[in-house]
Design a protein around this motif. Structure first.
Motif: not given
Ligand code: MN
Ligand code: MN
Length: 468
Positions: A268, A300, A441
């Motif tokens: 990610d 993020e 994550h």
């Molecule tokens: Mn993310």
């Protein structure tokens, strides 16, 4: 009678098929090549700065040049802008003028991590530590007792910027955050996962050997500072103007006996960033519309900051390009299309209760198309219109891309956002699509090779497509 039923079923109902039942042998071979390149990219790009530098290096190798205002407006021109070393915009000028809009793919290159605080170094009970401040949405308990490396920069007052790398080279020492032993963890074990590891205990263990005499104090801290001074020439004050990130030290690797998946830190959103970057670089012909790849920072933490998608850096470049082509600034936006390329959650059978099985993304079913993201009643979502989804269906199907339509999870289970909302705010038609990820994550996330490669194919199709 029964044959008629089967035909009717085939004609009217969706037949979801595993990607392995849909791709050709040639696609399988190409997928393996592509994923080897992606694994290599992951291992060289553990921070947003390293991603940006690698993107620039790859772009230069493919004939892209730094943008010079007013110079690059002609079909076939290829250039890039690196925004403060942390975000990259790449442009391949198309045959049509910018007033016809652009074909844009946007992914982010920042990932959840542990940043050092501005005054990080301290000694406690004759052990030296760095204090951290987590960046992005992490589950704190996942970051203890794993080997970490320290990457980033120290900027000195004289303008020098030092590259810090502790733990990435062969033979380098690693850093670690300790945790309680089970024998003494009874009270901690009763706490909810979200509170069992407080942020202020996410301290990196960085040394234990004292220097000086036994009656001196702070001997271990001084010893660590001495080592840093020997290696980088810095003093404790210099941490004030540093960006140092503790990231997982384990390299990316194949997962599964069948080697069908990739495990790594930072999928990610590097899994989409690499796809949209590589697809643009591999676009050999001059595209019909101008093709743009955006590798953004700060997604993020809400796309804030001068290198995030809310920054005017992107608009400034586009305005400049419009001026070069003598086109009104407002004209390029509404005929443009943006694929917000960001990962989605993959269905995990161990935690099936948080997913709506009928609307989840599955490993090996290809790119996960998300009409909307957001939380609760679609809060924070850009919620693409039906026409936009229809456009993407057509483009992907015509290019033989394996894709699926999905939501993140059950409506009441939580939610998340992407840069899509900020593109839509600019009056650009935007749709979310990305690779399904297991353990998103976490310090070590898992994706399927098949989905990685389909993301690349999807991006290529997007750059070649013409929206409106
Ligand atoms: Mn993310
Ligand atoms: Mn993301």
């Amino acid at each position: 009678m029964s044959e008629g039923y089967k035909e009717l079923k085939k004609k009217l109902l969706t037949a979801k098929k595993n990607g392995y039942d849909r791709i050709s042998d040639a696609d399988r071979a190409a997928m393996e090549d592509y994923c080897a390149g992606y694994i290599d990219f992951l291992n060289r790009c553990k921070t947003e700065r390293l991603c940006a530098a690698e993107a620039v290096r790859m772009a230069e190798e493919h004939g892209y040049r730094p943008y010079v205002s007013g110079k690059h407006g002609n079909p076939g021109d290829k250039f890039y802008v690196c925004n403060r070393g942390k975000a990259v915009m790449l442009v391949h000028v198309g045959k049509r003028p910018l007033s016809d809009g652009i074909q844009l793919a946007a992914a982010h290159i920042d990932s959840p991590r542990l940043d050092l605080k501005p005054t990080p170094l301290y000694e406690e009970s004759e052990l030296a530590f760095f204090k951290t401040h987590y960046y992005g949405g992490i589950r704190k308990y996942q970051w203890v007792t794993i080997p970490l490396e320290l990457r980033g920069v120290v900027a000195l007052k004289d303008g020098t910027v030092l590259q810090v790398n502790i733990g990435a080279e062969p033979g380098d020492p690693k850093l670690v955050i300790t945790d309680l032993l089970p024998h003494l963890g009874q009270e901690q074990g009763k706490k909810p996962l979200s509170t069992a590891i407080p942020a202020e205990t996410l301290n990196l263990l960085v040394g234990s050997r004292p220097i000086g005499d036994e009656d001196d104090s702070g001997r271990v801290k001084l010893a660590v500072m001495q080592l840093l001074n020997e290696k980088y020439g810095i003093t404790e004050d210099d941490f004030n103007s540093a960006e140092l990130e503790a990231v997982p030290a384990s390299p990316a690797c194949e997962i599964g006996l069948d080697r069908s998946m990739i495990g790594s830190y930072g999928h990610d959103d590097r899994v989409c960033a690499y796809a949209v970057l590589k697809a643009l670089l591999d676009l050999s012909e001059t595209p019909e519309k101008t093709a743009v790849c955006m590798l953004a920072d700060k997604e993020e933490i809400g796309s804030e900051g001068v290198t995030g998608m809310r920054s005017a850096a992107f608009d400034t470049l586009m305005e400049d390009l419009c001026a070069t082509q003598h086109i009104a600034v407002r004209a390029w936006r509404e005929k443009s299309f943006c694929l917000s390329a960001d990962v989605t959650a993959a269905f995990d059978p161990d935690y099936s209760d948080v997913y709506d099985k009928r609307n989840a993304a599955y490993l090996n079913y290809g790119i996960g198309l998300c009409k909307y993201t957001g939380a609760r009643g679609k809060s924070g979502a850009s919620d693409a219109d039906a026409e936009t989804v229809a456009f993407m269906r057509r483009v992907f199907d015509e290019a033989g891309v394996v894709w699926q339509i999905a939501e993140l999870g059950k409506v009441d289970a939580g939610g998340g956002g992407t840069v899509a909302a900020y593109m839509a705010q600019r009056n650009i038609t935007t749709l979310d699509a990305g690779v399904p990820v297991l353990s998103m994550h976490a310090p070590f996330e898992t994706v399927a090779k098949l989905d990685c490669y389909q993301m690349y194919k999807g991006a290529l199709a997007l750059y070649r497509a013409v929206f409106q």
